[in-house]
Design a protein around this motif. Structure first.
Motif, PDB file in Angstrom:
ATOM      1  N   PRO A  88       0.805  -1.221   0.000  1.00  0.00           N
ATOM      2  CA  PRO A  88       0.000   0.000   0.000  1.00  0.00           C
ATOM      3  C   PRO A  88       0.833   1.263   0.000  1.00  0.00           C
ATOM      4  CG  PRO A  88      -0.865  -1.589   1.579  1.00  0.00           C
ATOM      5  CD  PRO A  88       0.462  -2.111   1.112  1.00  0.00           C
ATOM      6  N   ALA A  89       2.025   1.194   0.581  1.00  0.00           N
ATOM      7  CA  ALA A  89       2.874   2.381   0.642  1.00  0.00           C
ATOM      8  C   ALA A  89       3.648   2.580  -0.656  1.00  0.00           C
ATOM      9  CB  ALA A  89       3.846   2.262   1.808  1.00  0.00           C
ATOM     10  N   GLY A  90       3.550   1.612  -1.554  1.00  0.00           N
ATOM     11  CA  GLY A  90       4.319   1.686  -2.788  1.00  0.00           C
ATOM     12  C   GLY A  90       3.698   2.558  -3.850  1.00  0.00           C
ATOM     13  N   GLY A  91       2.458   2.983  -3.664  1.00  0.00           N
ATOM     14  CA  GLY A  91       1.810   3.860  -4.626  1.00  0.00           C
ATOM     15  C   GLY A  91       1.335   3.112  -5.856  1.00  0.00           C
ATOM     16  N   PRO A  92       1.026   3.854  -6.951  1.00  0.00           N
ATOM     17  CA  PRO A  92       0.474   3.258  -8.173  1.00  0.00           C
ATOM     18  C   PRO A  92       1.349   2.170  -8.777  1.00  0.00           C
ATOM     19  CG  PRO A  92       0.322   5.653  -8.225  1.00  0.00           C
ATOM     20  CD  PRO A  92       1.172   5.300  -7.042  1.00  0.00           C
ATOM     21  N   ASP A  93       2.661   2.253  -8.549  1.00  0.00           N
ATOM     22  CA  ASP A  93       3.571   1.265  -9.129  1.00  0.00           C
ATOM     23  C   ASP A  93       3.349  -0.127  -8.548  1.00  0.00           C
ATOM     24  OD1 ASP A  93       5.569   0.904 -11.046  1.00  0.00           O
ATOM     25  OD2 ASP A  93       7.109   0.760  -9.498  1.00  0.00           O
ATOM     26  N   ARG A  94       2.660  -0.214  -7.418  1.00  0.00           N
ATOM     27  CA  ARG A  94       2.405  -1.510  -6.781  1.00  0.00           C
ATOM     28  C   ARG A  94       0.922  -1.882  -6.823  1.00  0.00           C
ATOM     29  NH1 ARG A  94       7.015  -1.796  -7.439  1.00  0.00           N
ATOM     30  NH2 ARG A  94       8.664  -2.516  -6.037  1.00  0.00           N
ATOM     31  N   GLN A  95       0.132  -1.180  -7.639  1.00  0.00           N
ATOM     32  CA  GLN A  95      -1.276  -1.516  -7.807  1.00  0.00           C
ATOM     33  C   GLN A  95      -1.380  -2.743  -8.692  1.00  0.00           C
ATOM     34  OE1 GLN A  95      -4.304   0.284  -6.578  1.00  0.00           O
ATOM     35  NE2 GLN A  95      -4.841  -1.831  -7.044  1.00  0.00           N
ATOM     36  N   VAL A  96      -1.969  -3.803  -8.169  1.00  0.00           N
ATOM     37  CA  VAL A  96      -2.049  -5.068  -8.895  1.00  0.00           C
ATOM     38  C   VAL A  96      -3.264  -5.083  -9.819  1.00  0.00           C
ATOM     39  CG1 VAL A  96      -2.317  -7.559  -8.656  1.00  0.00           C
ATOM     40  CG2 VAL A  96      -0.843  -6.306  -7.072  1.00  0.00           C
ATOM     41  N   PHE A  97      -3.065  -5.585 -11.049  1.00  0.00           N
ATOM     42  CA  PHE A  97      -4.155  -5.666 -12.026  1.00  0.00           C
ATOM     43  C   PHE A  97      -4.282  -7.084 -12.554  1.00  0.00           C
ATOM     44  CE2 PHE A  97      -2.762  -1.254 -12.202  1.00  0.00           C
ATOM     45  CZ  PHE A  97      -3.966  -0.554 -12.243  1.00  0.00           C
ATOM     46  N   GLU A  98      -5.488  -7.410 -12.991  1.00  0.00           N
ATOM     47  CA  GLU A  98      -5.725  -8.686 -13.654  1.00  0.00           C
ATOM     48  C   GLU A  98      -6.689  -8.479 -14.810  1.00  0.00           C
ATOM     49  OE1 GLU A  98      -7.521 -11.486 -11.044  1.00  0.00           O
ATOM     50  OE2 GLU A  98      -9.143 -10.152 -10.441  1.00  0.00           O
ATOM     51  N   THR A  99      -6.604  -9.334 -15.817  1.00  0.00           N
ATOM     52  CA  THR A  99      -7.475  -9.227 -16.983  1.00  0.00           C
ATOM     53  C   THR A  99      -8.882  -9.683 -16.622  1.00  0.00           C
ATOM     54  OG1 THR A  99      -5.606  -9.651 -18.456  1.00  0.00           O
ATOM     55  CG2 THR A  99      -7.793  -9.965 -19.377  1.00  0.00           C
ATOM     56  N   THR A 100      -9.882  -8.909 -17.020  1.00  0.00           N
ATOM     57  CA  THR A 100     -11.275  -9.254 -16.763  1.00  0.00           C
ATOM     58  C   THR A 100     -11.789 -10.183 -17.860  1.00  0.00           C
ATOM     59  OG1 THR A 100     -12.087  -7.371 -18.051  1.00  0.00           O
ATOM     60  CG2 THR A 100     -11.676  -6.998 -15.695  1.00  0.00           C
ATOM     61  N   ALA A 101     -13.012 -10.707 -17.665  1.00  0.00           N
ATOM     62  CA  ALA A 101     -13.633 -11.544 -18.693  1.00  0.00           C
ATOM     63  C   ALA A 101     -13.810 -10.736 -19.978  1.00  0.00           C
ATOM     64  CB  ALA A 101     -14.977 -12.067 -18.203  1.00  0.00           C
ATOM     65  N   LYS A 102     -14.168  -9.470 -19.837  1.00  0.00           N
ATOM     66  CA  LYS A 102     -14.310  -8.578 -20.990  1.00  0.00           C
ATOM     67  C   LYS A 102     -12.963  -8.408 -21.689  1.00  0.00           C
ATOM     68  CE  LYS A 102     -15.735  -3.840 -22.187  1.00  0.00           C
ATOM     69  NZ  LYS A 102     -16.234  -2.547 -21.640  1.00  0.00           N
ATOM     70  N   GLY A 103     -11.891  -8.303 -20.900  1.00  0.00           N
ATOM     71  CA  GLY A 103     -10.561  -8.160 -21.468  1.00  0.00           C
ATOM     72  C   GLY A 103     -10.126  -9.405 -22.219  1.00  0.00           C
ATOM     73  N   LYS A 104     -10.405 -10.582 -21.654  1.00  0.00           N
ATOM     74  CA  LYS A 104     -10.051 -11.833 -22.327  1.00  0.00           C
ATOM     75  C   LYS A 104     -10.813 -11.975 -23.636  1.00  0.00           C
ATOM     76  CE  LYS A 104      -8.827 -14.260 -18.071  1.00  0.00           C
ATOM     77  NZ  LYS A 104      -9.160 -15.342 -17.114  1.00  0.00           N
ATOM     78  N   HIS A 105     -12.084 -11.514 -23.628  1.00  0.00           N
ATOM     79  CA  HIS A 105     -12.894 -11.567 -24.841  1.00  0.00           C
ATOM     80  C   HIS A 105     -12.313 -10.632 -25.895  1.00  0.00           C
ATOM     81  CE1 HIS A 105     -16.548 -12.354 -27.144  1.00  0.00           C
ATOM     82  NE2 HIS A 105     -16.634 -11.044 -27.380  1.00  0.00           N
ATOM     83  N   ALA A 106     -11.918  -9.430 -25.481  1.00  0.00           N
ATOM     84  CA  ALA A 106     -11.321  -8.460 -26.411  1.00  0.00           C
ATOM     85  C   ALA A 106     -10.008  -8.993 -26.975  1.00  0.00           C
ATOM     86  CB  ALA A 106     -11.093  -7.131 -25.698  1.00  0.00           C
ATOM     87  N   LEU A 107      -9.217  -9.655 -26.125  1.00  0.00           N
ATOM     88  CA  LEU A 107      -7.952 -10.245 -26.564  1.00  0.00           C
ATOM     89  C   LEU A 107      -8.198 -11.338 -27.595  1.00  0.00           C
ATOM     90  CD1 LEU A 107      -4.882 -10.599 -26.299  1.00  0.00           C
ATOM     91  CD2 LEU A 107      -5.291 -12.006 -24.276  1.00  0.00           C
ATOM     92  N   SER A 108      -9.178 -12.200 -27.315  1.00  0.00           N
ATOM     93  CA  SER A 108      -9.511 -13.279 -28.257  1.00  0.00           C
ATOM     94  C   SER A 108      -9.980 -12.719 -29.590  1.00  0.00           C
ATOM     95  CB  SER A 108     -10.597 -14.177 -27.657  1.00  0.00           C
ATOM     96  OG  SER A 108     -10.121 -14.843 -26.504  1.00  0.00           O
ATOM     97  N   ASP A 109     -10.818 -11.678 -29.538  1.00  0.00           N
ATOM     98  CA  ASP A 109     -11.306 -11.050 -30.778  1.00  0.00           C
ATOM     99  C   ASP A 109     -10.149 -10.481 -31.585  1.00  0.00           C
ATOM    100  OD1 ASP A 109     -13.930 -11.665 -30.231  1.00  0.00           O
ATOM    101  OD2 ASP A 109     -14.479  -9.666 -29.523  1.00  0.00           O
ATOM    102  N   ALA A 110      -9.224  -9.792 -30.893  1.00  0.00           N
ATOM    103  CA  ALA A 110      -8.095  -9.155 -31.576  1.00  0.00           C
ATOM    104  C   ALA A 110      -7.209 -10.196 -32.245  1.00  0.00           C
ATOM    105  CB  ALA A 110      -7.288  -8.327 -30.580  1.00  0.00           C
TER     106      ALA A 110
END
Length: 214
Positions: A88-110
């Protein structure tokens, strides 16, 4: 005060919409990051480390600033989502992200787009070869030698990378193995071609029957 013509307003809205659509388009760097985050949640710094570890920049241009731009853009489009920060003290550089179902669908389409299979590269070296008849005497041979040395280094580096990949994946039937093998073979083919050019250099000459556009 008179209002702007309806047609002008419409044109302005269309221009704004087109600019917005262009900004929102999923680019190759976006797709690379979507794919990495589909494997496991990561923060921006981890994404950069993984890009370096896998030598991704050998086949996709993803700079460190681009990583954070893409993360912000993909999050706004709901193609990835933020989780809890590892630090938490690391700021935006330590914000964890993951691909959503919508993102996986967009990736598959691309990945189904035809342009992946029909684009042609324009290697700078071939552009140089086309223009090289304008170079000073002796430069052609000098540049050919430089290119050959570069290819030899890349072949050696590629073989080291391949050995590392095989040690990690444990079998030869993996996309990373196929990609690196192709790059090595392309470098070897070009090196063989350069040797042929060196042998034929004394016979080099201008076109005998030039046909210019009328």
């Amino acid at each position: 005060m008179s209002s702007a013509p309806v047609s002008a307003v419409g044109s302005c809205k269309r221009a704004t919409w087109m600019k917005s659509k262009k900004r929102a388009a999923v680019t190759t760097p976006d797709l690379v990051i979507l794919s990495l985050l589909a494997e496991r949640p990561m923060h921006g710094y981890q994404v950069n480390l993984e890009l370096e570890r896998r030598n991704v920049r050998e086949w996709a241009a993803v700079s460190r600033p681009q990583i954070y731009y893409s993360l912000e853009k993909l999050a706004a489009a709901e193609l990835i989502r933020a989780g809890e920060s590892e630090d938490p003290a690391g700021g935006p550089d330590r914000q964890v992200f993951e691909t959503t179902a919508k993102g996986k669908h967009a990736l598959s389409d691309a990945l189904e787009r035809e342009d992946w299979t029909t684009e042609r590269d324009r290697p700078p070296f071939l552009t140089w070869v086309a223009l090289s008849w304008q170079a000073r005497p002796g430069v052609f041979k000098k540049q050919i030698t430089r290119r050959a040395k570069f290819l030899e280094r890349e072949i050696a580096r590629g073989k080291e990378t391949l050995a590392s990949i095989l040690a990690e994946v444990g079998h030869p039937h993996h996309e990373a193995v196929w990609m690196v093998t192709l790059m090595i073979e392309q470098f070897e083919t070009e090196l063989k071609w350069l040797r042929k050019i060196e042998r034929e250099l004394p016979k080099r000459g201008l076109a005998k029957n030039p046909d210019y556009a009328k």
